[in-house]
Design a protein around this motif. Structure first.
Motif, PDB file in Angstrom:
ATOM      1  N   UNK A  33     -30.226 -65.252  16.052  1.00  0.00           N
ATOM      2  CA  UNK A  33     -30.018 -65.393  17.487  1.00  0.00           C
ATOM      3  C   UNK A  33     -31.313 -65.322  18.279  1.00  0.00           C
ATOM      4  N   UNK A  34     -32.422 -65.102  17.587  1.00  0.00           N
ATOM      5  CA  UNK A  34     -33.705 -65.052  18.260  1.00  0.00           C
ATOM      6  C   UNK A  34     -34.096 -63.680  18.765  1.00  0.00           C
ATOM      7  N   UNK A  35     -33.421 -62.624  18.297  1.00  0.00           N
ATOM      8  CA  UNK A  35     -33.773 -61.274  18.718  1.00  0.00           C
ATOM      9  C   UNK A  35     -35.182 -60.923  18.266  1.00  0.00           C
ATOM     10  N   UNK A  36     -35.884 -60.127  19.057  1.00  0.00           N
ATOM     11  CA  UNK A  36     -37.210 -59.661  18.685  1.00  0.00           C
ATOM     12  C   UNK A  36     -37.129 -58.820  17.413  1.00  0.00           C
ATOM     13  N   UNK A  37     -38.031 -59.090  16.464  1.00  0.00           N
ATOM     14  CA  UNK A  37     -37.984 -58.423  15.162  1.00  0.00           C
ATOM     15  C   UNK A  37     -38.077 -56.912  15.286  1.00  0.00           C
ATOM     16  N   UNK A  38     -39.073 -56.422  16.030  1.00  0.00           N
ATOM     17  CA  UNK A  38     -39.302 -54.982  16.119  1.00  0.00           C
ATOM     18  C   UNK A  38     -38.171 -54.286  16.856  1.00  0.00           C
ATOM     19  N   UNK A  39     -37.727 -54.867  17.945  1.00  0.00           N
ATOM     20  CA  UNK A  39     -36.627 -54.255  18.689  1.00  0.00           C
ATOM     21  C   UNK A  39     -35.371 -54.150  17.827  1.00  0.00           C
ATOM     22  N   UNK A  40     -35.095 -55.199  17.085  1.00  0.00           N
ATOM     23  CA  UNK A  40     -33.903 -55.213  16.232  1.00  0.00           C
ATOM     24  C   UNK A  40     -33.984 -54.144  15.153  1.00  0.00           C
ATOM     25  N   UNK A  41     -35.140 -54.064  14.487  1.00  0.00           N
ATOM     26  CA  UNK A  41     -35.304 -53.086  13.415  1.00  0.00           C
ATOM     27  C   UNK A  41     -35.264 -51.661  13.947  1.00  0.00           C
ATOM     28  N   UNK A  42     -35.932 -51.430  15.079  1.00  0.00           N
ATOM     29  CA  UNK A  42     -35.948 -50.093  15.679  1.00  0.00           C
ATOM     30  C   UNK A  42     -34.541 -49.669  16.079  1.00  0.00           C
ATOM     31  N   UNK A  43     -33.790 -50.570  16.691  1.00  0.00           N
ATOM     32  CA  UNK A  43     -32.422 -50.236  17.099  1.00  0.00           C
ATOM     33  C   UNK A  43     -31.557 -49.914  15.889  1.00  0.00           C
ATOM     34  N   UNK A  44     -31.666 -50.724  14.837  1.00  0.00           N
ATOM     35  CA  UNK A  44     -30.849 -50.493  13.641  1.00  0.00           C
ATOM     36  C   UNK A  44     -31.163 -49.139  13.018  1.00  0.00           C
ATOM     37  N   UNK A  45     -32.441 -48.789  12.954  1.00  0.00           N
ATOM     38  CA  UNK A  45     -32.825 -47.510  12.371  1.00  0.00           C
ATOM     39  C   UNK A  45     -32.382 -46.352  13.257  1.00  0.00           C
ATOM     40  N   UNK A  46     -32.454 -46.533  14.562  1.00  0.00           N
ATOM     41  CA  UNK A  46     -32.038 -45.482  15.490  1.00  0.00           C
ATOM     42  C   UNK A  46     -30.555 -45.157  15.306  1.00  0.00           C
ATOM     43  N   UNK A  47     -29.711 -46.187  15.302  1.00  0.00           N
ATOM     44  CA  UNK A  47     -28.278 -45.942  15.166  1.00  0.00           C
ATOM     45  C   UNK A  47     -27.927 -45.504  13.751  1.00  0.00           C
ATOM     46  N   UNK A  48     -28.763 -45.879  12.783  1.00  0.00           N
ATOM     47  CA  UNK A  48     -28.570 -45.374  11.431  1.00  0.00           C
ATOM     48  C   UNK A  48     -28.803 -43.876  11.346  1.00  0.00           C
ATOM     49  N   UNK A  49     -29.801 -43.390  12.082  1.00  0.00           N
ATOM     50  CA  UNK A  49     -30.061 -41.954  12.124  1.00  0.00           C
ATOM     51  C   UNK A  49     -28.870 -41.201  12.710  1.00  0.00           C
TER      52      UNK A  49
END
Length: 291
Positions: free
Chosen positions: A28-44
């Motif tokens: 979908x064109x999401x920013x790589x870093x924002x996507x990864x950071x968000x996924x890790x945050x909610x994973x925590x």
């Protein structure tokens, strides 16, 4: 059906789902870093209750030395390896990234066994490494016919798998298995350290969490990837390490199936990829069963 198999399969399924959801976000064109950071945050977030239960049920306080070891592993596995891996997912797709990552581990295991600890390479280990190498060759052939970035994705996936293998070798060499007896808490600490490092490099982009929607795929990616660890450790608690590992490492095959079904993932499944995935699953089964 045995309980350990159910947990192991759920771990593989959650890994596959998390990868596909991340791929959808990148498509979908999401920013790589924002996507990864968000996924890790909610994973925590999803790991916290499991960690609290783990610690309280065993009446144990983690020592400073153990915390330091978890931090080191976290920076290797959840920072370096995860960045390389999900960059490969972004560029080449979840099927390419997972196959390349999974294939590099048996190859590296065979070489490390020979060069570093002077173990005799068994026929199973040698055959597994050969099949894994052939699978990588199939991915390379596929990448030369595919879109720009596929070859880079294969290399990044191999790098991620190599870092993961080196981390495992480090833990084994330092005999940390008995000390690091709280796996979910260890994942929590390690992933937290990696997330802090990413936020530091990004200049603490709190805008990442502004405009957050509960239904974003990246949220469920974080949940899936973290719950996969919980399921795997639950399986290891009641089943054999060899059997559990073989089932969990079958997740690239599930990714291929999901990628073929979910068109928004833009996975571009081909016979070369399918053959490579089958080869990797067989290779890992041989390497793990070889001990």
């Amino acid at each position: 059906m045995e309980t350990w198999f159910v947990f192991s399969f759920l771990s593989a399924l959650l890994l596959a789902v998390g990868n596909i959801l991340m791929r959808i976000e990148f498509a979908r064109g999401r920013d790589f870093w924002d996507t990864l950071i968000e996924a890790m945050f909610w994973g925590l977030i999803v790991l916290v209750p499991f960690s609290v239960h783990e610690l309280s049920s065993k009446h144990y306080a983690i020592t400073r030395d153990q915390t330091l070891l978890y931090l080191i592993v976290g920076l290797l596995q959840f920072f370096l390896s995860r960045i390389a891996y999900f960059k490969a997912v972004e560029l080449g797709g979840a099927s390419v990234a997972s196959t390349a990552s999974s294939a590099s581990e048996p190859i590296l295991t065979a070489f490390l066994a020979l060069l570093l600890i002077h173990e005799i390479i068994s026929p199973k280990l040698a055959l597994g490494a050969v099949i894994a190498a052939l699978s990588m060759l199939l991915l390379h052939v596929e990448s030369t016919k595919s879109f720009v970035g596929s070859t880079t994705a294969v290399l990044l996936g191999m790098g991620a798998g190599s870092i993961a293998a080196l981390t495992a070798v480090m833990l084994r060499y330092l005999s940390l298995a008995e000390e690091m007896t709280f796996p979910i808490t260890g994942v929590l600490i390690g992933q937290g350290a990696a997330l802090a490092a990413m936020l530091f490099l990004r200049g603490f982009p709190w805008r990442t969490f502004s405009g957050f929607s509960l239904w974003r795929a990246v949220v469920f990616a974080g949940f899936s990837l973290s719950l996969a660890h919980v399921m795997r450790f639950a399986a290891l608690g009641i089943g054999g390490a060899t059997e559990v590992t073989v089932v969990v490492l079958s997740y690239p095959a599930i990714i291929v199936l999901l990628g073929a079904i979910i068109k928004s993932a833009s996975e571009n499944i081909t016979p070369y990829k399918v053959a490579a995935v089958i080869g990797v699953v067989i290779a890992n089964a041989l390497v793990v069963s070889a001990g």
